[in-house]
Design a protein around this motif. Structure first.
Motif, short mmCIF file in Angstrom:
data_model
loop_
_atom_site.label_atom_id
_atom_site.label_comp_id
_atom_site.label_asym_id
_atom_site.label_seq_id
_atom_site.Cartn_x
_atom_site.Cartn_y
_atom_site.Cartn_z
N ARG A 1 -35.96 35.09 72.80
CA ARG A 1 -37.56 35.64 72.41
C ARG A 1 -37.98 36.87 72.95
O ARG A 1 -37.23 37.56 73.58
CB ARG A 1 -38.43 34.43 73.24
CG ARG A 1 -38.30 34.46 74.69
CD ARG A 1 -39.58 33.52 75.25
NE ARG A 1 -40.82 34.42 75.10
CZ ARG A 1 -41.85 33.88 75.70
NH1 ARG A 1 -41.69 32.97 76.80
NH2 ARG A 1 -42.95 34.44 75.32
N MET B 1 -44.26 44.58 79.35
CA MET B 1 -45.02 43.61 79.90
C MET B 1 -44.06 43.09 80.99
O MET B 1 -42.90 43.17 80.95
CB MET B 1 -44.82 42.46 78.83
CG MET B 1 -45.71 42.59 77.83
SD MET B 1 -47.46 42.02 77.98
CE MET B 1 -47.36 40.35 78.43
N ARG C 1 -51.42 40.85 70.24
CA ARG C 1 -50.39 40.07 69.92
C ARG C 1 -50.21 40.04 68.30
O ARG C 1 -51.06 39.74 67.68
CB ARG C 1 -50.53 38.57 70.14
CG ARG C 1 -50.53 38.29 71.97
CD ARG C 1 -50.81 37.02 72.39
NE ARG C 1 -50.79 36.48 73.41
CZ ARG C 1 -51.72 36.34 74.48
NH1 ARG C 1 -52.94 36.60 74.04
NH2 ARG C 1 -51.73 36.29 75.84
N GLY D 1 -52.37 38.52 81.61
CA GLY D 1 -52.41 36.94 81.44
C GLY D 1 -53.52 36.29 81.60
O GLY D 1 -54.51 37.15 81.90
N GLU E 1 -43.26 40.23 82.79
CA GLU E 1 -43.44 38.92 82.98
C GLU E 1 -42.36 37.96 83.09
O GLU E 1 -42.46 36.66 83.19
CB GLU E 1 -44.10 38.38 81.49
CG GLU E 1 -43.54 39.01 80.46
CD GLU E 1 -44.03 38.68 78.91
OE1 GLU E 1 -44.94 37.90 78.93
OE2 GLU E 1 -43.78 39.32 77.94
C1 PEP Z 1 -48.31 36.52 79.46
O1 PEP Z 1 -47.17 36.06 79.33
O2 PEP Z 1 -49.22 36.39 80.17
C2 PEP Z 1 -48.83 37.21 78.31
C3 PEP Z 1 -49.94 37.71 78.19
O3 PEP Z 1 -47.94 36.87 76.96
P1 PEP Z 1 -48.17 35.84 76.15
O4 PEP Z 1 -49.29 34.66 76.57
O5 PEP Z 1 -48.46 36.21 74.64
O6 PEP Z 1 -46.78 35.13 76.40
#
Ligand code: PEP
Ligand code: MG
Length: 575
Positions: A364, A435, A302, A509, A437
């Motif tokens: 975001r 990602m 990150r 995650g 997500e």
């Molecule tokens: C997630 O969303 O699972 C992830 C790894 O990203 P972040 O926790 O940084 O939002």
């Protein structure tokens, strides 16, 4: 009998120390001396904060409806006038100049001087104005701190054996507290998945969140035991408890040392399937931890740490040097750099509208990058240049669908062309992953996976957005269900699609590091886990006790299960 404060365990381990109770969202005022060359810039920073406070208040005034009492208008009018007054505009500037101090401190000096004058006044009207001055000062202080960024502690403060008790702590604040020997956190708000909790885990500091009223119950300096495993804290424990907890602390340390022996061992299930364990990193020091714990590489870095606690985003050169340092530190192990993922609970002053009514659904992740392409391209340039020094992957956060992925890839191509044209050295063909997500991206998995070189499933957000549950809101945390059938189907579809198309797929995650879910993720076919480095060895041990083949045979039943409890039951029977 010690008083018990209960909440949710957000970062494991036992912390024992003395309470430091922080005021509600208050902005602690830092004091530091400036290099004489920086005084001019500091004065500019102060003036900009005053202007920002003025703009903010003007907007408030313009939005007042007709039904608002005239006193409210007068009150705002007075504050706006104060923001033009030399006592608050020029006096702090004089302090900054004369003492070469930071803007916050200059403002505090001017405020104290004004307050002393108010103390001399007999008139109630003028005494009441003192409160107005205070509010205006707070507004400027907030603007100086980008509204919510408290500078909690001066750098030299020792925090050994300190338990921080706060209403909330922002990631920006927490990241400044790394490596300062904190014993634990007790936080009134938030949930296990809020970024602060993730960061507390990354710092290896025990943390309990969702402890309502903690600041009323705990007094400054009281002795506290924080049990991050079981989610509670004890105030003023007796000698016997203290001894018992110290023994447990010792036992946990001993186990961690024992597990370290697994660092060099291969990561295999009981029936011999190799599983790659990648590390998530929040800050550069996590890279060393990852290697020490035998990670295959970094599955998620990150990069927000570079952008936090500052007024302007880092320049390309600063980023480039930081990434080169990270690549070298990884010693030929792959490093996956996720491009900037801010917004929602990680706000930064980059020109976005801070008044977004619903920031989790707002500007975001990749959306911010697409809206401010220069910001994104600067980071991409730095990443592509650093990739010359070792294996690097680029990971795009919060993709909403194929459109986002295509646009981001087009910008990356543009950067490559620009670097080529300028004759600047960079790495060609850096793998670009995404990602998954956002549910929309998971549903569009076949198209997404085609566009990307690899994917990483971000369950923290995927669960939040699939179930419409704020990951940081303790009030709804019982509905935050990783085993919800809809979540499992999305995860499974992404794994299946990626596997079928021959694209690497990992899960990064918090689920990946939670050994309660290891059997489930094996059953869904996952072979790449990315988790906090501190969890790698425990996961390795858990994997070695599981048989993958029989678990895979349960996949259909798991996906057809109606309730999270049913999934848990299926997995229990398989043990
Ligand atoms: C997630 O969303 O699972 C992830 C790894 O990203 P972040 O926790 O940084 O939002
Ligand atoms: Mg996320």
């Amino acid at each position: 009998m010690a008083l018990i404060l209960s909440g949710q365990g957000a970062s494991r381990g036992i912390g024992i120390g003395r309470a430091r109770v922080l005021e509600s969202g208050g902005i602690e005022i830092p004091e530091y001396t400036l290099d004489p060359d920086h005084v001019g810039a500091e004065i500019d920073r102060y003036r900009a904060a005053v202007s920002a406070a003025r703009v903010e208040l003007t907007v408030v005034a313009e939005r007042l409806g007709a039904q608002v009492a005239s006193e409210v208008r007068d009150f705002i009018g007075t504050h706006l006038m104060m923001l033009e007054d030399d006592a608050l505009v020029e006096a702090p500037v004089e302090f900054i100049r004369a003492r070469a101090c930071n803007a916050e401190w200059g403002l505090k000096q001017a405020r104290d001087q004004l307050f002393a004058a108010f103390e001399q006044m007999q008139d109630d009207y003028f005494r009441a104005r003192r409160d107005d001055v205070d509010q205006v000062v707070k507004r400027i202080q907030a603007a100086l701190a980008n509204r919510s960024v408290r500078n909690l502690f001066a750098d030299e403060d020792a925090l050994d054996d300190t338990v921080i008790v706060a209403d909330d702590i922002e990631p920006a604040e927490l990241s400044g507290l790394a490596e300062r020997g904190l014993a634990a956190f007790i936080i009134e708000t938030g949930g296990q998945l809020s970024h602060s909790s993730i960061l507390a885990r990354s710092l290896g500091v025990p943390c309990v969140v969702g402890v309502r009223g903690a600041r009323q119950m705990v007094h400054e300096g009281q002795l506290l035991i924080v049990d991050g495993d079981r989610g509670f804290a004890l105030i003023d424990p007796d000698g016997e408890r203290l001894t018992r907890y110290r023994e447990r602390q010792y036992e946990l340390k001993r186990r961690a040392t024992q597990l370290l022996r697994l660092a060099g061992a291969a990561s295999l299930t009981g029936d011999g399937q190799a599983i790659r364990l990648w590390a998530n990193a929040e800050q550069p020091k996590d890279l060393d931890l990852a290697l020490k714990h035998g990670a295959a590489g970094i599955g998620l870095f990150r990069t927000e740490f570079l952008y936090l606690n500052r007024q302007t985003p880092p320049e390309e050169e600063e980023q480039y040097l930081a990434y080169v340092e990270a690549v070298k530190r990884m010693d030929a192990h792959p490093l996956t750099l996720r491009t900037l993922d801010i917004g929602a609970d990680k706000q930064l002053p980059l020109g976005q509208d801070h008044d977004e009514p619903n920031p989790a659904l707002g500007l975001r992740g990749i959306r911010l990058s697409l809206k401010f392409p220069e910001l994104f391209k600067t980071q991409v340039r730095a990443i592509l240049r650093a990739a010359v020094y070792g294996p690097v992957n680029m990971l795009l956060p919060m993709l909403g669908g194929p459109g986002d992925a295509l646009q981001a890839r087009a910008l990356i191509r543009e950067v490559e062309e620009e670097l080529s044209a300028a004759g600047i050295r960079y790495q060609d063909h850096v793998p670009v992953g995404g990602m998954i997500e956002v549910p929309a991206a998971a549903i569009a998995a076949p198209r997404m996976v085609e566009i990307l070189d690899f994917v990483s499933i971000g369950t923290n957000d995927l669960i939040q957005y699939t179930l419409a549950i704020d990951r940081g809101n303790q009030a709804v945390s019982r509905w935050y269900q990783p085993l919800h059938p809809s979540v499992l189907r999305l995860i499974s579809a992404v794994i299946d699609t990626s596997t079928a198309l021959g694209k690497p797929v990992s899960l990064c995650g918090e689920m990946a590091g939670d050994t309660r879910f290891t059997a489930l993720l094996l059953a869904l076919g996952l072979c790449d886990f990315s988790l906090h480095p501190r969890g790698i060895l425990e996961l390795k041990e858990t994997l070695s006790r599981l048989q993958r083949k029989p678990l895979l045979a349960l996949k259909r039943r798991i996906l057809d299960a109606g309730l999270p409890e049913d999934v848990a039951e299926i997995l229990r029977q398989a043990r």
